[in-house]
Design a protein around this motif. Structure first.
Motif, PDB file in Angstrom:
ATOM      1  N   SER A  94       0.812  -1.215   0.000  1.00 27.97           N
ATOM      2  CA  SER A  94       0.000   0.000   0.000  1.00 27.97           C
ATOM      3  C   SER A  94       0.848   1.269   0.000  1.00 27.97           C
ATOM      4  N   ILE A  95       2.020   1.222   0.607  1.00 27.32           N
ATOM      5  CA  ILE A  95       2.871   2.409   0.679  1.00 27.32           C
ATOM      6  C   ILE A  95       3.456   2.764  -0.683  1.00 27.32           C
ATOM      7  N   VAL A  96       3.758   1.766  -1.499  1.00 21.07           N
ATOM      8  CA  VAL A  96       4.397   2.023  -2.791  1.00 21.07           C
ATOM      9  C   VAL A  96       3.406   2.054  -3.953  1.00 21.07           C
ATOM     10  N   ARG A  97       2.125   1.823  -3.677  1.00 24.72           N
ATOM     11  CA  ARG A  97       1.121   1.763  -4.746  1.00 24.72           C
ATOM     12  C   ARG A  97       1.085   3.049  -5.577  1.00 24.72           C
ATOM     13  N   GLU A  98       0.986   4.187  -4.928  1.00 23.89           N
ATOM     14  CA  GLU A  98       0.845   5.437  -5.678  1.00 23.89           C
ATOM     15  C   GLU A  98       2.035   5.729  -6.602  1.00 23.89           C
ATOM     16  N   PRO A  99       3.275   5.700  -6.100  1.00 20.83           N
ATOM     17  CA  PRO A  99       4.368   5.988  -7.037  1.00 20.83           C
ATOM     18  C   PRO A  99       4.481   4.964  -8.168  1.00 20.83           C
ATOM     19  N   ILE A 100       4.177   3.701  -7.877  1.00 21.36           N
ATOM     20  CA  ILE A 100       4.251   2.689  -8.934  1.00 21.36           C
ATOM     21  C   ILE A 100       3.147   2.905  -9.964  1.00 21.36           C
ATOM     22  N   THR A 101       1.945   3.257  -9.528  1.00 15.76           N
ATOM     23  CA  THR A 101       0.874   3.503 -10.506  1.00 15.76           C
ATOM     24  C   THR A 101       1.193   4.712 -11.382  1.00 15.76           C
ATOM     25  N   LEU A 102       1.838   5.722 -10.818  1.00 21.83           N
ATOM     26  CA  LEU A 102       2.224   6.886 -11.625  1.00 21.83           C
ATOM     27  C   LEU A 102       3.245   6.492 -12.694  1.00 21.83           C
ATOM     28  N   MET A 103       4.216   5.671 -12.323  1.00 24.04           N
ATOM     29  CA  MET A 103       5.200   5.202 -13.296  1.00 24.04           C
ATOM     30  C   MET A 103       4.551   4.296 -14.343  1.00 24.04           C
ATOM     31  N   LEU A 104       3.673   3.418 -13.895  1.00 25.25           N
ATOM     32  CA  LEU A 104       2.981   2.512 -14.813  1.00 25.25           C
ATOM     33  C   LEU A 104       2.132   3.307 -15.801  1.00 25.25           C
ATOM     34  N   ASN A 105       1.466   4.344 -15.316  1.00 20.92           N
ATOM     35  CA  ASN A 105       0.672   5.207 -16.210  1.00 20.92           C
ATOM     36  C   ASN A 105       1.546   5.833 -17.281  1.00 20.92           C
ATOM     37  N   HIS A 106       2.715   6.316 -16.901  1.00 24.20           N
ATOM     38  CA  HIS A 106       3.615   6.903 -17.893  1.00 24.20           C
ATOM     39  C   HIS A 106       4.083   5.840 -18.881  1.00 24.20           C
ATOM     40  N   PHE A 107       4.345   4.640 -18.384  1.00 26.63           N
ATOM     41  CA  PHE A 107       4.812   3.554 -19.250  1.00 26.63           C
ATOM     42  C   PHE A 107       3.772   3.219 -20.323  1.00 26.63           C
ATOM     43  N   VAL A 108       2.511   3.104 -19.938  1.00 24.04           N
ATOM     44  CA  VAL A 108       1.485   2.703 -20.915  1.00 24.04           C
ATOM     45  C   VAL A 108       0.973   3.879 -21.735  1.00 24.04           C
ATOM     46  N   ASN A 109       1.138   5.095 -21.250  1.00 22.05           N
ATOM     47  CA  ASN A 109       0.709   6.306 -21.957  1.00 22.05           C
ATOM     48  C   ASN A 109       1.812   7.352 -21.889  1.00 22.05           C
ATOM     49  N   PRO A 110       2.945   7.100 -22.530  1.00 22.58           N
ATOM     50  CA  PRO A 110       4.082   8.019 -22.362  1.00 22.58           C
ATOM     51  C   PRO A 110       3.799   9.413 -22.928  1.00 22.58           C
ATOM     52  N   SER A 111       4.227  10.404 -22.161  1.00 22.43           N
ATOM     53  CA  SER A 111       4.106  11.792 -22.620  1.00 22.43           C
ATOM     54  C   SER A 111       5.310  12.182 -23.459  1.00 22.43           C
ATOM     55  N   THR A 112       6.337  11.342 -23.432  1.00 22.02           N
ATOM     56  CA  THR A 112       7.533  11.555 -24.238  1.00 22.02           C
ATOM     57  C   THR A 112       7.840  10.262 -24.983  1.00 22.02           C
ATOM     58  N   PRO A 113       8.463  10.341 -26.133  1.00 22.68           N
ATOM     59  CA  PRO A 113       8.674   9.147 -26.954  1.00 22.68           C
ATOM     60  C   PRO A 113       9.838   8.263 -26.532  1.00 22.68           C
ATOM     61  N   SER A 114      10.429   8.490 -25.379  1.00 21.04           N
ATOM     62  CA  SER A 114      11.597   7.720 -24.959  1.00 21.04           C
ATOM     63  C   SER A 114      11.193   6.422 -24.268  1.00 21.04           C
ATOM     64  N   ASN A 115      12.106   5.495 -24.241  1.00 20.47           N
ATOM     65  CA  ASN A 115      11.921   4.213 -23.584  1.00 20.47           C
ATOM     66  C   ASN A 115      12.633   4.273 -22.227  1.00 20.47           C
ATOM     67  N   TYR A 116      11.923   4.656 -21.192  1.00 22.50           N
ATOM     68  CA  TYR A 116      12.515   4.906 -19.882  1.00 22.50           C
ATOM     69  C   TYR A 116      12.654   3.650 -19.042  1.00 22.50           C
ATOM     70  N   ASN A 117      13.671   3.644 -18.189  1.00 21.75           N
ATOM     71  CA  ASN A 117      13.751   2.733 -17.062  1.00 21.75           C
ATOM     72  C   ASN A 117      13.100   3.469 -15.899  1.00 21.75           C
ATOM     73  N   TYR A 118      12.386   2.752 -15.062  1.00 23.36           N
ATOM     74  CA  TYR A 118      11.662   3.350 -13.946  1.00 23.36           C
ATOM     75  C   TYR A 118      12.243   2.823 -12.643  1.00 23.36           C
ATOM     76  N   VAL A 119      12.587   3.741 -11.735  1.00 26.23           N
ATOM     77  CA  VAL A 119      13.185   3.357 -10.454  1.00 26.23           C
ATOM     78  C   VAL A 119      12.381   4.005  -9.327  1.00 26.23           C
TER      79      VAL A 119
END
Length: 154
Positions: free
Chosen positions: A66-91
């Motif tokens: 539950s503590i990490v849900r929000e930051p992971i969902t934000l990264m996942l959202n960017h991954f599936v709907n990227p605002s930039t055309p780059s292929n990012y690693n997410y940490v």
């Protein structure tokens, strides 16, 4: 009357600031760059790869889904709907009081789905189902995602 201390928030800002400086010092060549508060807290742009880092200094003693849900969902959202055309690693770089850097749990598909599951009005919800994110997309995200336990801030 309850006190309204901002100690944890201020510590979090300092932690992000210090982590940003450390990442800046790790750059190897002049063409590499860092953006603060870009896609996430720290974006690192290198010729061979781009990395975006969410930095959390948590006063919680242990890692929980539950503590990490929000930051992971934000990264996942960017991954599936990227605002930039780059292929990012997410940490997700997160400090917990009783967790040791290098001792991070394995985040596989089962664990990711556990993290994305939550309750709302006593009803179990599945974030990936609500957003129409397939298992293939989740597995692709996991290939580019890393959880790192951060060091203690002094």
């Amino acid at each position: 009357m309850a006190t309204r201390a901002a100690d944890a928030t201020i510590k979090g800002y300092y932690y992000q600031f210090d982590t940003s400086i450390l990442k800046l010092l790790e750059l190897e060549i002049d063409t590499e760059s860092i953006t603060i508060e870009g896609i996430e807290d720290i974006d690192i742009n290198r010729a061979e790869e781009d990395t975006t880092i969410q930095c959390k200094y948590l006063s919680k003693p242990k890692f929980t889904s539950s503590i990490v849900r929000e930051p992971i969902t934000l990264m996942l959202n960017h991954f599936v709907n990227p605002s930039t055309p780059s292929n990012y690693n997410y940490v997700l770089y997160a400090h917990f009081e009783n967790e040791t850097p290098g001792n991070e749990p394995l985040i596989d598909l089962v664990k990711l789905k556990e993290i994305l599951t939550y309750s709302e009005n006593k009803v179990e919800k599945h974030y990936e189902v609500e957003k129409g994110i397939s298992d293939n997309e989740l597995n692709s995200f996991l290939l580019q995602f890393k959880l790192c336990f951060g060091i203690e801030f002094y």
